[in-house]
Design a protein around this motif. Structure first.
Motif, PDB file in Angstrom:
ATOM      1  N   ASP A  12       0.829  -1.200   0.000  1.00  0.00           N
ATOM      2  CA  ASP A  12       0.000   0.000   0.000  1.00  0.00           C
ATOM      3  C   ASP A  12       0.875   1.265   0.000  1.00  0.00           C
ATOM      4  O   ASP A  12       1.908   1.327   0.681  1.00  0.00           O
ATOM      5  N   LYS A  13       0.451   2.271  -0.767  1.00  0.00           N
ATOM      6  CA  LYS A  13       1.247   3.490  -0.932  1.00  0.00           C
ATOM      7  C   LYS A  13       1.499   4.190   0.420  1.00  0.00           C
ATOM      8  O   LYS A  13       2.598   4.670   0.709  1.00  0.00           O
ATOM      9  N   ASN A  14       0.433   4.211   1.242  1.00  0.00           N
ATOM     10  CA  ASN A  14       0.577   4.876   2.551  1.00  0.00           C
ATOM     11  C   ASN A  14       1.574   4.153   3.447  1.00  0.00           C
ATOM     12  O   ASN A  14       2.327   4.784   4.198  1.00  0.00           O
ATOM     13  N   LEU A  15       1.561   2.829   3.345  1.00  0.00           N
ATOM     14  CA  LEU A  15       2.525   2.048   4.139  1.00  0.00           C
ATOM     15  C   LEU A  15       3.946   2.321   3.680  1.00  0.00           C
ATOM     16  O   LEU A  15       4.869   2.397   4.482  1.00  0.00           O
ATOM     17  N   LYS A  16       4.106   2.468   2.367  1.00  0.00           N
ATOM     18  CA  LYS A  16       5.422   2.777   1.797  1.00  0.00           C
ATOM     19  C   LYS A  16       5.937   4.110   2.341  1.00  0.00           C
ATOM     20  O   LYS A  16       7.101   4.241   2.728  1.00  0.00           O
ATOM     21  N   ILE A  17       5.035   5.083   2.367  1.00  0.00           N
ATOM     22  CA  ILE A  17       5.417   6.409   2.864  1.00  0.00           C
ATOM     23  C   ILE A  17       5.799   6.325   4.343  1.00  0.00           C
ATOM     24  O   ILE A  17       6.815   6.882   4.779  1.00  0.00           O
TER      25      ILE A  17
ATOM     26  N   GLU B 105       3.135  -8.224  11.909  1.00  0.00           N
ATOM     27  CA  GLU B 105       1.909  -8.846  11.396  1.00  0.00           C
ATOM     28  C   GLU B 105       1.886  -8.925   9.868  1.00  0.00           C
ATOM     29  O   GLU B 105       1.340  -9.858   9.302  1.00  0.00           O
ATOM     30  N   ASN B 106       2.479  -7.921   9.217  1.00  0.00           N
ATOM     31  CA  ASN B 106       2.390  -7.836   7.762  1.00  0.00           C
ATOM     32  C   ASN B 106       3.700  -8.316   7.105  1.00  0.00           C
ATOM     33  O   ASN B 106       4.718  -7.627   7.152  1.00  0.00           O
ATOM     34  N   THR B 107       3.671  -9.494   6.520  1.00  0.00           N
ATOM     35  CA  THR B 107       4.879 -10.104   5.916  1.00  0.00           C
ATOM     36  C   THR B 107       5.430  -9.241   4.786  1.00  0.00           C
ATOM     37  O   THR B 107       6.645  -9.055   4.687  1.00  0.00           O
ATOM     38  N   GLU B 108       4.537  -8.744   3.964  1.00  0.00           N
ATOM     39  CA  GLU B 108       4.971  -7.946   2.809  1.00  0.00           C
ATOM     40  C   GLU B 108       5.719  -6.687   3.262  1.00  0.00           C
ATOM     41  O   GLU B 108       6.771  -6.333   2.720  1.00  0.00           O
ATOM     42  N   LEU B 109       5.177  -6.083   4.294  1.00  0.00           N
ATOM     43  CA  LEU B 109       5.797  -4.870   4.835  1.00  0.00           C
ATOM     44  C   LEU B 109       7.174  -5.198   5.432  1.00  0.00           C
ATOM     45  O   LEU B 109       8.145  -4.471   5.232  1.00  0.00           O
ATOM     46  N   ARG B 110       7.221  -6.338   6.146  1.00  0.00           N
ATOM     47  CA  ARG B 110       8.480  -6.744   6.771  1.00  0.00           C
ATOM     48  C   ARG B 110       9.550  -7.032   5.704  1.00  0.00           C
ATOM     49  O   ARG B 110      10.693  -6.645   5.833  1.00  0.00           O
ATOM     50  N   GLU B 111       9.137  -7.670   4.611  1.00  0.00           N
ATOM     51  CA  GLU B 111      10.072  -7.977   3.531  1.00  0.00           C
ATOM     52  C   GLU B 111      10.588  -6.703   2.873  1.00  0.00           C
ATOM     53  O   GLU B 111      11.763  -6.595   2.553  1.00  0.00           O
ATOM     54  N   GLU B 112       9.681  -5.755   2.697  1.00  0.00           N
ATOM     55  CA  GLU B 112      10.082  -4.474   2.100  1.00  0.00           C
ATOM     56  C   GLU B 112      11.078  -3.771   3.025  1.00  0.00           C
ATOM     57  O   GLU B 112      12.073  -3.200   2.575  1.00  0.00           O
TER      58      GLU B 112
END
Lengths: 187, 127
Positions: free
Chosen positions: B3-8, B32-39
């Motif tokens: 998500d763009k907001n998460l990226k920011i 909790e968020n795997t995708e966020l953790r990987e990023e």
């Protein structure tokens, strides 16, 4: 002009270093090298150890200067000695020795006392280094601006002469996805 | 796709712009968020790689500063020729005072001795 013939305050030197001015490095070298190496030699190190630790301390200091949380509120020499103390104490303990030194420095002396300056150097990071070098100067500068100098989009736009802040963000994202492809990212 | 907001928010987290409270909430979100953790891990590696690149660059700069400093020191010392030394100055080495032809002769003599020793050795082995 000989750089040793004029006086500069620590504040001016700090700002020049942050701006990447060449003379600032030379001045720091001439002013603090002997102080740092003396510290190492006095605490069971050799001249070679002193030289290596001085270089390392300068690099860490430069990274600190570029971090957003850094507050410049002591003399440059104090920071450098605090970093040196940390680095040398770790090297000594790796050799099975202990750094015993009285608290000689001015306050606050505890900067970086328990901090780890080591950078992760695993295979992933090595591949990343190679990939960033292959991005070219522009891409490298863009990523350095974001993740090393930790500049704001506004500052990046100004520094890299971009159209607007949005371009800085879009361009950064493009380089990142390119980088992901290059390292075959499985993060 | 993150998500763009998460990226920011992730960028702000890496820039050290989040407050302590926001930071701990974001860390929890990463768990909790795997995708966020990987990023995050990808960006962390990128930042480490950039530090290593910068350190390499600085090492080269320091090498240059030291080379120039050494050159400056070398230039500061003017070499003195032997004739400029005071008369009472002792000779630097004894061999440097030996005439050249004598030095050549002793080398020849040494070579001759080695050849003779080898011949004697060969003779003993043969008999």
């Amino acid at each position: 002009m000989n750089e040793c013939t004029f006086q500069v305050s620590d504040n001016q030197l700090f700002n020049a270093l942050k701006a990447g001015e060449e003379w600032a490095w030379r001045m720091i070298y001439s002013q603090y090298k002997s102080q740092v190496t003396r510290f190492v030699i006095y605490h069971h190190g050799s001249i070679r150890d002193g030289d290596a630790v001085f270089r390392e301390a300068l690099m860490v200091f430069y990274e600190k200067v570029n971090s957003t949380s850094f507050l410049f509120n002591a003399k440059i020499g104090t920071y450098l000695l605090a970093i040196t103390r940390n680095l040398w104490s770790k090297k000594l303990s790796a050799r099975g020795q202990k750094l015993v030194t009285p608290r000689l420095f001015e306050q606050p002396v505890d900067f970086y006392e328990n901090e780890n300056f080591e950078v992760n150097q695993n295979t992933r990071v090595s591949r990343m280094v190679e990939a960033i070098e292959n991005l070219g100067d522009w891409g490298k500068d863009m990523l350095l601006a974001w993740y090393f100098h930790k500049m704001s989009p506004e500052k990046i736009q100004e520094q890299l002469a971009l159209e607007n802040e949005e371009t800085a963000v879009v361009s950064k994202n493009e380089y990142l996805s390119h980088l992901k492809k290059m390292v075959g990212c499985r993060h | 796709m993150l998500d763009k907001n998460l990226k920011i928010k992730l960028d702000r987290y890496l820039q050290g712009e989040l407050s302590e409270q926001e930071k701990s909430a974001f860390k929890k979100l990463m768990e909790e968020n795997t995708e966020l953790r990987e990023e995050y891990l990808f960006l962390k590696d990128t930042a480490d790689a950039l530090i290593l690149l910068k350190r390499k660059e600085l090492q080269a700069k320091f090498d240059q500063i030291e080379r120039e400093e050494q050159q400056r020191l070398n230039d500061a010392f003017v070499p003195i020729s032997r004739s400029q030394l005071p008369l009472s100055h002792p000779p630097t080495t004894s061999s440097s005072n030996t005439p050249k032809f004598l030095r050549k002769k002793s080398a020849l003599l040494l070579a001759l001795l080695i050849v003779i020793a080898l011949l004697i050795g060969w003779y003993i082995v043969q008999n």
